[in-house]
Write a protein that holds these residues in place. Structure first.
Motif, PDB file in Angstrom:
ATOM      1  N   ASN A 193       2.689   0.423  -7.624  1.00 24.65           N
ATOM      2  CA  ASN A 193       1.472   0.892  -6.952  1.00 24.65           C
ATOM      3  C   ASN A 193       1.447   2.405  -6.725  1.00 24.65           C
ATOM      4  O   ASN A 193       0.454   2.943  -6.242  1.00 24.65           O
ATOM      5  CB  ASN A 193       1.299   0.199  -5.590  1.00 24.65           C
ATOM      6  CG  ASN A 193       1.060  -1.283  -5.748  1.00 24.65           C
ATOM      7  OD1 ASN A 193       0.888  -1.758  -6.866  1.00 24.65           O
ATOM      8  ND2 ASN A 193       1.050  -2.016  -4.644  1.00 24.65           N
ATOM      9  N   VAL A 194       2.545   3.082  -7.023  1.00 22.96           N
ATOM     10  CA  VAL A 194       2.560   4.546  -6.863  1.00 22.96           C
ATOM     11  C   VAL A 194       1.802   5.153  -8.047  1.00 22.96           C
ATOM     12  O   VAL A 194       2.067   4.804  -9.205  1.00 22.96           O
ATOM     13  CB  VAL A 194       4.012   5.092  -6.839  1.00 22.96           C
ATOM     14  CG1 VAL A 194       4.010   6.621  -6.778  1.00 22.96           C
ATOM     15  CG2 VAL A 194       4.780   4.517  -5.654  1.00 22.96           C
ATOM     16  N   SER A 195       0.850   6.036  -7.754  1.00 25.68           N
ATOM     17  CA  SER A 195       0.040   6.600  -8.841  1.00 25.68           C
ATOM     18  C   SER A 195       0.880   7.551  -9.689  1.00 25.68           C
ATOM     19  O   SER A 195       1.841   8.159  -9.201  1.00 25.68           O
ATOM     20  CB  SER A 195      -1.163   7.351  -8.260  1.00 25.68           C
ATOM     21  OG  SER A 195      -0.702   8.518  -7.604  1.00 25.68           O
ATOM     22  N   ASP A 196       0.477   7.706 -10.933  1.00 22.02           N
ATOM     23  CA  ASP A 196       1.152   8.663 -11.829  1.00 22.02           C
ATOM     24  C   ASP A 196       1.105  10.059 -11.208  1.00 22.02           C
ATOM     25  O   ASP A 196       2.065  10.824 -11.305  1.00 22.02           O
ATOM     26  CB  ASP A 196       0.456   8.712 -13.197  1.00 22.02           C
ATOM     27  CG  ASP A 196       0.668   7.430 -13.993  1.00 22.02           C
ATOM     28  OD1 ASP A 196       1.342   6.513 -13.480  1.00 22.02           O
ATOM     29  OD2 ASP A 196       0.158   7.347 -15.123  1.00 22.02           O
ATOM     30  N   GLU A 197      -0.032  10.382 -10.585  1.00 20.93           N
ATOM     31  CA  GLU A 197      -0.209  11.712  -9.989  1.00 20.93           C
ATOM     32  C   GLU A 197       0.861  11.994  -8.938  1.00 20.93           C
ATOM     33  O   GLU A 197       1.410  13.085  -8.874  1.00 20.93           O
ATOM     34  CB  GLU A 197      -1.588  11.806  -9.305  1.00 20.93           C
ATOM     35  CG  GLU A 197      -2.746  11.807 -10.257  1.00 20.93           C
ATOM     36  CD  GLU A 197      -2.967  13.172 -10.882  1.00 20.93           C
ATOM     37  OE1 GLU A 197      -3.241  14.115 -10.127  1.00 20.93           O
ATOM     38  OE2 GLU A 197      -2.850  13.284 -12.116  1.00 20.93           O
ATOM     39  N   PHE A 198       1.133  11.018  -8.095  1.00 23.72           N
ATOM     40  CA  PHE A 198       2.145  11.203  -7.038  1.00 23.72           C
ATOM     41  C   PHE A 198       3.522  11.468  -7.659  1.00 23.72           C
ATOM     42  O   PHE A 198       4.266  12.336  -7.216  1.00 23.72           O
ATOM     43  CB  PHE A 198       2.236   9.973  -6.137  1.00 23.72           C
ATOM     44  CG  PHE A 198       1.156   9.881  -5.084  1.00 23.72           C
ATOM     45  CD1 PHE A 198       0.078  10.746  -5.070  1.00 23.72           C
ATOM     46  CD2 PHE A 198       1.225   8.914  -4.084  1.00 23.72           C
ATOM     47  CE1 PHE A 198      -0.914  10.656  -4.104  1.00 23.72           C
ATOM     48  CE2 PHE A 198       0.243   8.809  -3.100  1.00 23.72           C
ATOM     49  CZ  PHE A 198      -0.829   9.680  -3.120  1.00 23.72           C
ATOM     50  N   GLU A 210       0.848  -1.201   0.000  1.00 23.36           N
ATOM     51  CA  GLU A 210       0.000   0.000   0.000  1.00 23.36           C
ATOM     52  C   GLU A 210       0.885   1.253   0.000  1.00 23.36           C
ATOM     53  O   GLU A 210       1.884   1.301   0.721  1.00 23.36           O
ATOM     54  CB  GLU A 210      -0.857  -0.012   1.270  1.00 23.36           C
ATOM     55  CG  GLU A 210      -2.041   0.908   1.198  1.00 23.36           C
ATOM     56  CD  GLU A 210      -2.911   0.770   2.454  1.00 23.36           C
ATOM     57  OE1 GLU A 210      -3.054   1.785   3.136  1.00 23.36           O
ATOM     58  OE2 GLU A 210      -3.388  -0.348   2.739  1.00 23.36           O
ATOM     59  N   ARG A 239       9.937   2.011 -15.369  1.00 23.51           N
ATOM     60  CA  ARG A 239       8.873   3.019 -15.185  1.00 23.51           C
ATOM     61  C   ARG A 239       9.485   4.428 -15.121  1.00 23.51           C
ATOM     62  O   ARG A 239       8.919   5.380 -15.643  1.00 23.51           O
ATOM     63  CB  ARG A 239       8.079   2.702 -13.899  1.00 23.51           C
ATOM     64  CG  ARG A 239       6.801   3.478 -13.834  1.00 23.51           C
ATOM     65  CD  ARG A 239       5.826   2.972 -12.795  1.00 23.51           C
ATOM     66  NE  ARG A 239       4.607   3.761 -12.835  1.00 23.51           N
ATOM     67  CZ  ARG A 239       3.905   4.116 -11.775  1.00 23.51           C
ATOM     68  NH1 ARG A 239       4.279   3.725 -10.561  1.00 23.51           N
ATOM     69  NH2 ARG A 239       2.815   4.844 -11.912  1.00 23.51           N
ATOM     70  N   GLU A 269       4.229  12.616 -10.669  1.00 20.24           N
ATOM     71  CA  GLU A 269       4.257  13.929 -11.328  1.00 20.24           C
ATOM     72  C   GLU A 269       4.394  15.052 -10.301  1.00 20.24           C
ATOM     73  O   GLU A 269       5.196  15.968 -10.464  1.00 20.24           O
ATOM     74  CB  GLU A 269       2.965  14.141 -12.129  1.00 20.24           C
ATOM     75  CG  GLU A 269       2.857  13.282 -13.368  1.00 20.24           C
ATOM     76  CD  GLU A 269       1.486  13.389 -14.035  1.00 20.24           C
ATOM     77  OE1 GLU A 269       1.265  12.686 -15.015  1.00 20.24           O
ATOM     78  OE2 GLU A 269       0.639  14.179 -13.551  1.00 20.24           O
ATOM     79  N   ARG A 270       3.601  14.950  -9.237  1.00 12.67           N
ATOM     80  CA  ARG A 270       3.601  16.042  -8.250  1.00 12.67           C
ATOM     81  C   ARG A 270       4.956  16.147  -7.549  1.00 12.67           C
ATOM     82  O   ARG A 270       5.467  17.236  -7.311  1.00 12.67           O
ATOM     83  CB  ARG A 270       2.478  15.842  -7.227  1.00 12.67           C
ATOM     84  CG  ARG A 270       2.131  17.144  -6.525  1.00 12.67           C
ATOM     85  CD  ARG A 270       0.891  17.015  -5.687  1.00 12.67           C
ATOM     86  NE  ARG A 270      -0.176  16.346  -6.427  1.00 12.67           N
ATOM     87  CZ  ARG A 270      -1.223  15.782  -5.855  1.00 12.67           C
ATOM     88  NH1 ARG A 270      -1.349  15.785  -4.551  1.00 12.67           N
ATOM     89  NH2 ARG A 270      -2.159  15.203  -6.584  1.00 12.67           N
ATOM     90  N   HIS A 272      -0.439  20.565 -11.214  1.00  8.16           N
ATOM     91  CA  HIS A 272       0.054  20.123  -9.906  1.00  8.16           C
ATOM     92  C   HIS A 272       0.425  21.305  -9.018  1.00  8.16           C
ATOM     93  O   HIS A 272       0.195  21.273  -7.806  1.00  8.16           O
ATOM     94  CB  HIS A 272       1.240  19.177 -10.065  1.00  8.16           C
ATOM     95  CG  HIS A 272       0.811  17.825 -10.520  1.00  8.16           C
ATOM     96  ND1 HIS A 272       0.150  16.939  -9.699  1.00  8.16           N
ATOM     97  CD2 HIS A 272       0.906  17.225 -11.729  1.00  8.16           C
ATOM     98  CE1 HIS A 272      -0.136  15.838 -10.384  1.00  8.16           C
ATOM     99  NE2 HIS A 272       0.309  15.988 -11.612  1.00  8.16           N
TER     100      HIS A 272
END
Ligand code: SF4
Length: 353
Positions: A94-99, A61, A124, A101-102, A152
């Motif tokens: 499991n790390v989102s693209d959003e995380f 997680e 990745r 990028e931000r 962002h």
């Protein structure tokens, strides 16, 4: 400040991971996350680890840190070297693209600092970095890249109103700087971000090939914990190598020859070399040094006997060493009688600062 010898501070905008290869077996971050989870119930580490057969394991997680943690580098003026995501892996599936990028938008805006990103998932990392630097993505005037940065930055502003003006200033300054210098279309967008891969044994040398194909200001490799000999490394386009042994419960010894071989390969290829530490284990008998006649005297196989009688753990084969577990604080950082502290120049030391 961090106790890790090759950095100054850690920055963990999100945490969590899972074991992926042999180097992860005694993952320090996993144990530390479990401790924090226990000491701070209800905190963002909740759910990142669990106990299986009396052992701590990551759950896989990924949890975001509080907003203030995300913007911490923006508030710190003093140029600092940050190791990013010491409590996980930035490019874990499991790390989102959003995380991702931000986190990179924060690094872009906090250009006074040098950020070190280390991963076991270089494919990745290559996808993101090469996309962000591709012409279709950056044209014209930043293109999709501009939209991504702005989106962002606005989110960071929304959750940190006190930083609103500062983020506006930084972003405007940043974009002007990029356009003026043409960095978006032909240079590196992140001159202050070093990208690296972690390799524990020769089986994983492929990670270095993927790193080589990744657009990066500085590319580095961490051979830690070093678990076997790694010969014939291709250091082309790799700027920096770190070597270290393992410490903590269940730590495994590092044969001195493994470290010396990598040191020699770095010297030969002029790759900057940093010997971090031995870990918990140190060689206290080097039979070629301490008993040069041993090959004649014990060619009949008594070597094994001697190793067992002496206690500790031994490496045998071409070069016999007896290793002793004395703890990280006693093994030190000397390799071949010398401290090896080379590193690439920081952004604050370069003209891109
Ligand atoms: S990838 Fe890194 S943080 Fe994740 S389990 Fe392995 S050693 Fe630990």
């Amino acid at each position: 400040m961090s106790k890790i010898e090759w950095t100054e501070k850690t920055w963990n905008p999100f945490v969590g991971c899972s074991v992926t290869s042999a180097g992860c077996k005694n993952c320090y971050a996993m144990r530390m996350a479990a401790r924090i989870q226990k000491m701070q119930p209800g905190g963002h580490y909740d759910g990142t680890t669990k106990i299986v057969n009396d052992q701590v394991v990551w759950t896989g997680e990924i949890a975001a840190a509080p907003d203030a943690k995300w913007t911490e580098p923006l508030r710190r003026q003093k140029p600092t070297v940050y190791f990013v995501n010491s409590m996980g892996d930035m490019f874990h599936p499991n790390v989102s693209d959003e995380f991702i990028e931000r986190a990179f938008v924060v690094m872009l805006m906090a250009r006074q600092h040098t950020f070190q990103v280390l991963t076991k998932y270089p494919d990745r990392m290559r996808s993101f970095l090469n996309l962000w630097h591709s012409e279709n993505f950056v044209e014209p005037y930043g293109g999709a890249l501009f939209d991504m940065f702005h989106r962002h930055a606005k989110q960071l502003q929304a959750s940190n109103p006190s930083l609103s003006d500062k983020i506006d200033d930084l972003l405007e300054w940043q974009l002007a700087y990029d356009n003026e210098k043409g960095v978006c279309t032909r240079g590196n967008i992140f001159p202050n971000v070093w990208l690296g891969v972690s390799i524990e044994s020769a089986d994983h040398l492929g990670r270095l090939d993927i790193l080589r194909e990744t657009v990066a200001a500085i590319r580095f490799v961490s051979f830690e914990p070093l678990l076997g000999p790694i010969n014939d490394v291709n250091f082309t386009d790799i700027d920096w190598a770190i070597i270290g042994g393992e410490s903590g419960k269940g730590s495994r010894p590092m044969h001195p020859d493994w470290a010396l071989s990598l040191r020699d390969q770095c010297l030969e290829t002029r790759t900057l070399f940093f010997f971090k530490q031995w870990g918990d284990w140190i060689a206290y008998i080097d039979r070629d040094r301490d008993d040069p006649d041993w090959r004649q005297n014990y060619a009949d196989g008594k070597t094994f006997q001697i190793l067992n009688l002496a206690g500790g753990r031994g490496f045998h084969g071409e070069r016999v060493h007896q290793m002793q577990r004395v703890g990280k604080f006693h093994t030190g950082r000397l390799l071949d009688g010398q401290i090896w502290n080379e590193r690439p120049p920081l952004i604050s030391e370069s003209e891109d600062a």
